[in-house]
Design a protein around this motif. Structure first.
Motif, mmCIF file in Angstrom:
data_model
loop_
_atom_site.group_PDB
_atom_site.id
_atom_site.type_symbol
_atom_site.label_atom_id
_atom_site.label_comp_id
_atom_site.label_asym_id
_atom_site.label_seq_id
_atom_site.Cartn_x
_atom_site.Cartn_y
_atom_site.Cartn_z
ATOM 1 N N PHE A 151 47.185 90.037 78.567
ATOM 2 C CA PHE A 151 48.026 89.557 79.665
ATOM 3 C C PHE A 151 49.299 88.960 79.082
ATOM 4 C CE2 PHE A 151 43.797 89.678 81.364
ATOM 5 C CZ PHE A 151 43.954 89.998 82.711
ATOM 6 N N SER A 186 35.369 93.259 92.195
ATOM 7 C CA SER A 186 36.026 91.968 92.371
ATOM 8 C C SER A 186 34.975 90.869 92.374
ATOM 9 C CB SER A 186 36.777 91.957 93.702
ATOM 10 O OG SER A 186 36.933 90.631 94.158
ATOM 11 N N VAL A 197 35.415 87.927 93.262
ATOM 12 C CA VAL A 197 35.585 87.174 94.511
ATOM 13 C C VAL A 197 34.703 87.775 95.605
ATOM 14 C CG1 VAL A 197 37.232 86.558 96.324
ATOM 15 C CG2 VAL A 197 37.920 86.425 93.927
ATOM 16 N N ILE A 233 44.706 95.126 88.979
ATOM 17 C CA ILE A 233 45.313 93.789 89.019
ATOM 18 C C ILE A 233 46.728 93.872 89.588
ATOM 19 C CG2 ILE A 233 46.209 91.931 87.539
ATOM 20 C CD1 ILE A 233 43.649 92.308 85.818
ATOM 21 N N ASN A 287 46.334 94.386 93.278
ATOM 22 C CA ASN A 287 45.931 93.138 93.931
ATOM 23 C C ASN A 287 47.111 92.199 94.129
ATOM 24 O OD1 ASN A 287 43.309 93.994 94.006
ATOM 25 N ND2 ASN A 287 42.636 92.807 92.223
ATOM 26 N N ARG A 288 47.952 92.152 93.125
ATOM 27 C CA ARG A 288 49.093 91.255 93.201
ATOM 28 C C ARG A 288 50.073 91.733 94.269
ATOM 29 N NH1 ARG A 288 52.671 89.443 88.001
ATOM 30 N NH2 ARG A 288 50.584 88.982 87.243
ATOM 31 N N ALA A 345 45.204 91.929 97.652
ATOM 32 C CA ALA A 345 43.923 92.588 97.939
ATOM 33 C C ALA A 345 42.913 92.284 96.837
ATOM 34 C CB ALA A 345 44.143 94.093 98.026
ATOM 35 N N HIS A 346 41.674 92.711 97.069
ATOM 36 C CA HIS A 346 40.669 92.780 96.020
ATOM 37 C C HIS A 346 40.285 94.250 95.930
ATOM 38 C CE1 HIS A 346 40.453 88.445 95.930
ATOM 39 N NE2 HIS A 346 40.256 88.427 97.227
ATOM 40 N N ASP A 357 40.270 90.357 89.485
ATOM 41 C CA ASP A 357 40.836 89.435 90.452
ATOM 42 C C ASP A 357 42.075 88.701 89.964
ATOM 43 O OD1 ASP A 357 38.767 89.747 92.471
ATOM 44 O OD2 ASP A 357 37.512 88.921 90.906
ATOM 45 N N ALA A 358 42.406 88.882 88.708
ATOM 46 C CA ALA A 358 43.467 88.060 88.141
ATOM 47 C C ALA A 358 44.739 88.111 88.969
ATOM 48 C CB ALA A 358 43.769 88.511 86.715
ATOM 49 N N GLY A 359 45.130 89.334 89.387
ATOM 50 C CA GLY A 359 46.395 89.477 90.098
ATOM 51 C C GLY A 359 46.435 88.723 91.410
ATOM 52 N N SER A 360 45.333 88.697 92.110
ATOM 53 C CA SER A 360 45.359 88.157 93.459
ATOM 54 C C SER A 360 45.589 86.656 93.477
ATOM 55 C CB SER A 360 44.073 88.514 94.186
ATOM 56 O OG SER A 360 42.963 88.150 93.420
ATOM 57 N N LYS A 395 47.893 85.210 91.738
ATOM 58 C CA LYS A 395 49.307 84.942 91.502
ATOM 59 C C LYS A 395 50.086 84.878 92.824
ATOM 60 C CE LYS A 395 49.114 85.442 86.911
ATOM 61 N NZ LYS A 395 49.018 86.777 86.323
#
Lengths: 244, 244
Positions: A130, A166, A168, A227, A230-231, A235-236, B13-16, B18
């Motif tokens: 990362f 995910s 989560v 990722i 998701n950003r 979303a997941h 899940d890392a992105g979510s 942020k």
């Protein structure tokens, strides 16, 4: 696309032109009696997987370096989950999911080669780095985390799966079904089918055979793309294969 | 998963965690007036993409080394598709999809750097090898085919997309909708959104932003896994992202 030009064109049709196997790929073994260990089961991903499998009726043991931490995490999860130190977890389980952080992957497995001899191992580790621009793939010397596991555990039966879930969603008790496919990789069809069947025990999931262990790197690395998804979309994200 | 432990755990899940961008990721530009060129448009994948885009109302030009071959393929496809040699196709197009065989990828692009200056390039090439055990990923020196394109075309705007489509489905006129997502990679948001919008013109497809160009290798290589899926399940597998 014909088989002969499969190597010289884009697209994904090459496989479908080949002779299909005679057996029904959806005919999977009964795995309901297997004990599943989760190494790194006190981490988010391991804990989430342990929870979902136990909730689906599987006997689950969480492994951790310290037995007390594993016992505490197990008690929190309920559903009959037990906790042990990694070595005891490995010896007591029929199938062992490796969900440790990538940074500790090699070190953890080296110490457990004897305890995991003969055991079906499912690696779900994603080697990622990362930085400010997001996540990126890290390429292990062996090709992938799964191939590193195979190299370190010569007496185990190593497969790879459960990369794209995910934590989560896995850990949210209000969620009944997780709408995703689990790509299962390995060189033994029988072992892959056990893992596919395990994935299929979790409502909403299908376990899909998706290639040999030598094709694990891209499956592990794809998490970097999820990722990014998701950003961007808050979303997941999970993966579903269409037309399968 | 929290952002701080994103680097040390499995899962996506890392992105979510942020901060999300303020803009609606589904707000995409109108691309209906753009001319789309397809280099390697006489191959199965290129021809299939050209057909679907033209059928959706896009102006499409097929490029090939020989103009006559391109013209013949274009005439066969109908829907107003034109054929030209690669250089003329590159100069006449607003967006150029690179669908040449991996083996000719570098050579083709080297010769077109001038013609493609300023142009939005969409690389959809999958560097793969094949042997008796199936398909496997080939890693270009630059990291991926898309990054190789970016290195060879310093004056172009390089993105990557359309890797996972089945040419069989693309080319079957009886199929109205193709149930799949198109993962779009690139370092310019505006350019990615044009490609996403283009993908979205084909019924059944969504164009989803899925990361920077440096994460293209795993997306390209995943075709090796889809080929394994196709073989096992007698399918033409596509990818759909869930929860997006």
């Amino acid at each position: 696309m014909t088989t002969s030009d499969a190597g010289s064109d884009a697209g994904n049709d090459a496989g479908s032109a080949k002779k299909a196997p005679a057996r029904d790929p959806w005919e999977l073994p009964d795995v309901s009696g297997l004990v599943v260990g989760v190494l790194g089961g006190t981490g988010d991903q391991g804990r989430g997987l342990a929870y979902r499998l136990a909730r689906a009726g599987q006997q689950v043991i969480i492994g951790s370096r310290a037995a007390e931490r594993a016992e505490a995490a197990a008690a929190e999860l309920g559903h009959g989950v037990r906790g042990m130190d990694n070595a005891a977890c490995a010896r007591a389980s029929d199938v062992v999911i490796v969900a440790v952080p990538w940074e500790g992957h090699a070190r953890t497995l080296e110490g457990l080669a004897g305890d995991l001899a003969g055991t079906l191992v499912v690696d779900c580790v994603n080697p990622l780095g990362f930085d400010k621009r997001g996540a990126y793939a890290v390429r292990p010397e062996e090709g992938s985390a799964a191939e590193q596991a195979a190299a370190l555990l010569p007496e185990s039966r190593v497969t790879a799966a459960f990369h794209h879930l995910s934590a989560v969603l896995l850990r949210d008790p209000a969620i009944e079904k997780i709408d995703t496919d689990v790509l299962v990789l390995g060189d033994s069809r029988a072992d892959c089918e056990i893992v596919q069947a395990l994935a299929g025990r979790i409502p909403g999931m299908r376990g899909i055979f998706a290639g040999r262990l030598r094709t694990a790197h891209q499956v592990e690395s794809l998490v970097a793309n999820l990722i990014a998804v998701n950003r961007r979309y808050k979303a997941h994200a999970g993966i579903r294969l269409t037309d399968v």
